[in-house]
Write a protein that holds these residues in place. Structure first.
Motif, PDB file in Angstrom:
ATOM      1  N   ASP A 170      19.211  31.083  32.506  1.00 42.69           N
ATOM      2  CA  ASP A 170      18.561  29.810  32.212  1.00 42.69           C
ATOM      3  C   ASP A 170      17.099  30.055  31.853  1.00 42.69           C
ATOM      4  N   PRO A 171      16.618  29.580  30.695  1.00 40.98           N
ATOM      5  CA  PRO A 171      15.254  29.899  30.270  1.00 40.98           C
ATOM      6  C   PRO A 171      14.172  29.258  31.130  1.00 40.98           C
ATOM      7  N   VAL A 172      14.506  28.191  31.828  1.00 42.05           N
ATOM      8  CA  VAL A 172      13.500  27.501  32.647  1.00 42.05           C
ATOM      9  C   VAL A 172      13.338  28.171  33.998  1.00 42.05           C
ATOM     10  N   THR A 173      14.454  28.438  34.682  1.00 44.54           N
ATOM     11  CA  THR A 173      14.382  28.908  36.063  1.00 44.54           C
ATOM     12  C   THR A 173      14.508  30.419  36.197  1.00 44.54           C
ATOM     13  N   GLY A 174      15.141  31.092  35.235  1.00 44.91           N
ATOM     14  CA  GLY A 174      15.374  32.523  35.357  1.00 44.91           C
ATOM     15  C   GLY A 174      16.629  32.876  36.120  1.00 44.91           C
ATOM     16  N   ALA A 175      17.329  31.877  36.673  1.00 42.84           N
ATOM     17  CA  ALA A 175      18.608  32.119  37.338  1.00 42.84           C
ATOM     18  C   ALA A 175      19.720  32.177  36.291  1.00 42.84           C
ATOM     19  N   HIS A 176      20.904  32.602  36.713  1.00 46.97           N
ATOM     20  CA  HIS A 176      22.039  32.587  35.799  1.00 46.97           C
ATOM     21  C   HIS A 176      22.372  31.143  35.426  1.00 46.97           C
ATOM     22  N   ASN A 177      22.953  30.975  34.229  1.00 50.02           N
ATOM     23  CA  ASN A 177      23.296  29.624  33.797  1.00 50.02           C
ATOM     24  C   ASN A 177      24.784  29.346  34.008  1.00 50.02           C
ATOM     25  N   ALA A 178      25.187  28.126  33.678  1.00 48.46           N
ATOM     26  CA  ALA A 178      26.554  27.690  33.948  1.00 48.46           C
ATOM     27  C   ALA A 178      27.579  28.453  33.130  1.00 48.46           C
ATOM     28  N   ARG A 179      27.196  28.995  31.968  1.00 48.41           N
ATOM     29  CA  ARG A 179      28.135  29.720  31.124  1.00 48.41           C
ATOM     30  C   ARG A 179      28.642  30.980  31.809  1.00 48.41           C
ATOM     31  N   PHE A 180      27.842  31.534  32.698  1.00 50.88           N
ATOM     32  CA  PHE A 180      28.195  32.779  33.379  1.00 50.88           C
ATOM     33  C   PHE A 180      28.880  32.526  34.714  1.00 50.88           C
ATOM     34  N   LEU A 181      28.894  31.258  35.162  1.00 53.28           N
ATOM     35  CA  LEU A 181      29.364  30.953  36.515  1.00 53.28           C
ATOM     36  C   LEU A 181      30.862  31.196  36.677  1.00 53.28           C
ATOM     37  N   ASP A 182      31.679  30.607  35.809  1.00 52.74           N
ATOM     38  CA  ASP A 182      33.129  30.706  35.977  1.00 52.74           C
ATOM     39  C   ASP A 182      33.606  32.154  35.887  1.00 52.74           C
ATOM     40  N   GLU A 183      32.998  32.930  34.982  1.00 57.08           N
ATOM     41  CA  GLU A 183      33.405  34.331  34.832  1.00 57.08           C
ATOM     42  C   GLU A 183      33.135  35.113  36.119  1.00 57.08           C
ATOM     43  N   THR A 184      31.946  34.941  36.670  1.00 61.57           N
ATOM     44  CA  THR A 184      31.603  35.675  37.887  1.00 61.57           C
ATOM     45  C   THR A 184      32.401  35.179  39.079  1.00 61.57           C
ATOM     46  N   LEU A 185      32.578  33.876  39.188  1.00 61.85           N
ATOM     47  CA  LEU A 185      33.321  33.328  40.326  1.00 61.85           C
ATOM     48  C   LEU A 185      34.769  33.812  40.310  1.00 61.85           C
ATOM     49  N   GLN A 186      35.383  33.881  39.129  1.00 65.51           N
ATOM     50  CA  GLN A 186      36.762  34.373  39.053  1.00 65.51           C
ATOM     51  C   GLN A 186      36.841  35.839  39.470  1.00 65.51           C
ATOM     52  N   LYS A 187      35.850  36.634  39.080  1.00 67.79           N
ATOM     53  CA  LYS A 187      35.825  38.037  39.497  1.00 67.79           C
ATOM     54  C   LYS A 187      35.694  38.154  41.009  1.00 67.79           C
ATOM     55  N   GLU A 188      34.850  37.312  41.599  1.00 68.76           N
ATOM     56  CA  GLU A 188      34.661  37.364  43.053  1.00 68.76           C
ATOM     57  C   GLU A 188      35.919  36.898  43.789  1.00 68.76           C
ATOM     58  N   ILE A 189      36.611  35.911  43.236  1.00 73.42           N
ATOM     59  CA  ILE A 189      37.869  35.467  43.849  1.00 73.42           C
ATOM     60  C   ILE A 189      38.887  36.598  43.814  1.00 73.42           C
ATOM     61  N   SER A 190      39.017  37.259  42.670  1.00 75.52           N
ATOM     62  CA  SER A 190      39.966  38.374  42.553  1.00 75.52           C
ATOM     63  C   SER A 190      39.593  39.499  43.511  1.00 75.52           C
ATOM     64  N   ARG A 191      38.299  39.770  43.640  1.00 76.08           N
ATOM     65  CA  ARG A 191      37.868  40.832  44.554  1.00 76.08           C
ATOM     66  C   ARG A 191      38.133  40.445  45.999  1.00 76.08           C
ATOM     67  N   ALA A 192      37.910  39.175  46.337  1.00 71.42           N
ATOM     68  CA  ALA A 192      38.172  38.713  47.703  1.00 71.42           C
ATOM     69  C   ALA A 192      39.656  38.820  48.044  1.00 71.42           C
ATOM     70  N   ILE A 193      40.522  38.500  47.087  1.00 70.39           N
ATOM     71  CA  ILE A 193      41.961  38.611  47.312  1.00 70.39           C
ATOM     72  C   ILE A 193      42.358  40.073  47.493  1.00 70.39           C
ATOM     73  N   ALA A 194      41.828  40.946  46.618  1.00 65.72           N
ATOM     74  CA  ALA A 194      42.210  42.357  46.670  1.00 65.72           C
ATOM     75  C   ALA A 194      41.713  43.038  47.939  1.00 65.72           C
ATOM     76  N   MET A 195      40.502  42.669  48.403  1.00 66.17           N
ATOM     77  CA  MET A 195      39.890  43.351  49.547  1.00 66.17           C
ATOM     78  C   MET A 195      40.039  42.568  50.845  1.00 66.17           C
ATOM     79  N   SER A 196      40.635  41.382  50.769  1.00 67.06           N
ATOM     80  CA  SER A 196      40.861  40.538  51.963  1.00 67.06           C
ATOM     81  C   SER A 196      39.561  40.239  52.703  1.00 67.06           C
ATOM     82  N   HIS A 197      38.527  39.883  51.960  1.00 65.12           N
ATOM     83  CA  HIS A 197      37.282  39.471  52.599  1.00 65.12           C
ATOM     84  C   HIS A 197      36.970  38.018  52.279  1.00 65.12           C
ATOM     85  N   SER A 198      36.059  37.441  53.046  1.00 63.69           N
ATOM     86  CA  SER A 198      35.704  36.031  52.890  1.00 63.69           C
ATOM     87  C   SER A 198      34.824  35.821  51.662  1.00 63.69           C
TER      88      SER A 198
END
Length: 332
Positions: A170-198
């Motif tokens: 995001d050019p205003v805040t410097g944080a990641h923007n919404a376009r990157f959110l779903d991609e990263t969240l899906q990766k974290e969900i897959s990793r949580a399932i594979a590694m059985s962590h919260s």
């Protein structure tokens, strides 16, 4: 064109041109009766064809394909062995396309190391078998080729990384923007399932954001968003990720965080924001919704829907509040 497809295309093109060049050397040596050099060139051509085949097979994961290093190490090693065993004429004609192929196919550091090792072997060979001026001239030319190719590839990598950062930030805040959110969240969900962590998430919204923007203007609201972003970066842990959404909302992904942890983090965020006196805006409060991945949550929509419901429930209870949406927290 995606980065993976672009790399697949350039790798295929590099191997194809190298195969044609080496094949032409092979037929030229066969024509003049240099059979040992013909077999050397034929073997190298087979390796480059194998590299093209490997590129096609691994076309969907070119960014992490390790086989290229093995293929190019074999090409370089074979040329060095032949260099000292056969003493081929015009060896620099063999070396130059190979160093370009190293830098084109491999990550920059690996390609540079492999090319410099090949240059060192060439320099020693030329010093042992040719006049020093000739050896220095040829070695300097190969070094210049390596330097120019490496500089060009470094510049491309830098430009590609800058473009990627602009696309996901995001050019205003410097944080990641919404376009990157779903991609990263899906990766974290897959990793949580594979590694059985919260895995937990937080949705955060500034209370009375519209009124704050009317009062302080767009510039003042952008200043508040930047200040809040920097504050949140200081609160979250290494490994957590922060995203800026629309209308004064933020989203946090918290890997390895169970229900107890996300409740503590959400309350800490709420309290530290409410206690501060923010430039221009003065006192600011936020509402937070949070939840933890359930064993049935396999898609981003599952978590985002529940955390949105939690945020709406927090807002119903008034400003400066936190609500946790309880799901089936048993992990698979």
């Amino acid at each position: 064109m995606t980065e993976t497809r672009l790399r697949s295309f350039t790798h295929l093109a590099g191997y194809a041109f190298a195969s044609l060049f080496i094949a032409s050397l092979a037929f030229q040596n066969l024509r003049y009766g240099f059979y040992e050099l013909f077999f050397l060139a034929a073997g190298m051509a087979l390796l480059t064809v194998a590299g093209a085949g490997y590129t096609f097979i691994c076309r969907r994961r070119q960014l992490s394909a390790p086989g290229h290093l093995i293929i190019l190490t074999a090409l370089n090693s074979g040329l060095v062995a032949a260099m000292y065993a056969l003493d081929p004429a015009g060896i620099s004609h063999w070396v130059m396309p190979l160093v370009v192929l190293n830098l084109l196919i491999l990550p920059l550091r690996q390609g540079l190391i492999l090319s410099l090792l090949l240059l060192i072997a060439l320099a020693f060979f030329l010093l042992l078998s040719h006049p020093m001026t000739y050896a220095i001239t040829i070695s300097s030319g190969v070094f210049a080729l390596i330097a120019v190719a490496a500089l060009y590839i470094w510049h491309y990598d830098h430009m590609a990384q800058s473009a990627e950062d602009l696309a996901i930030t995001d050019p205003v805040t410097g944080a990641h923007n919404a376009r990157f959110l779903d991609e990263t969240l899906q990766k974290e969900i897959s990793r949580a399932i594979a590694m059985s962590h919260s895995l937990s998430v937080i949705s955060l919204a500034i209370d009375y954001a519209d009124e704050a923007e009317d009062l302080h203007g767009q510039a003042g609201m952008q200043r508040l968003l930047r200040d809040l972003t920097q504050h949140l970066f200081g609160v979250i842990r290494a490994g957590d990720t922060l995203y800026t959404l629309e209308d004064g909302e933020f989203f946090l992904i918290l890997p390895f965080t169970p229900e107890e942890g996300v409740r503590v983090i959400a309350e800490r965020i709420r309290r530290t924001i409410a206690e501060q006196n923010w430039p221009l805006a003065g006192k600011v409060t936020v509402s937070l919704g949070c939840t933890t991945r359930a064993n049935t949550d396999t898609r981003t929509a599952d978590l985002r829907k529940r955390v949105r419901q939690a945020l709406n429930e927090a807002r119903k209870r008034g400003a400066d509040s936190v609500w946790y949406s309880q799901g089936d927290v048993r992990q698979p």
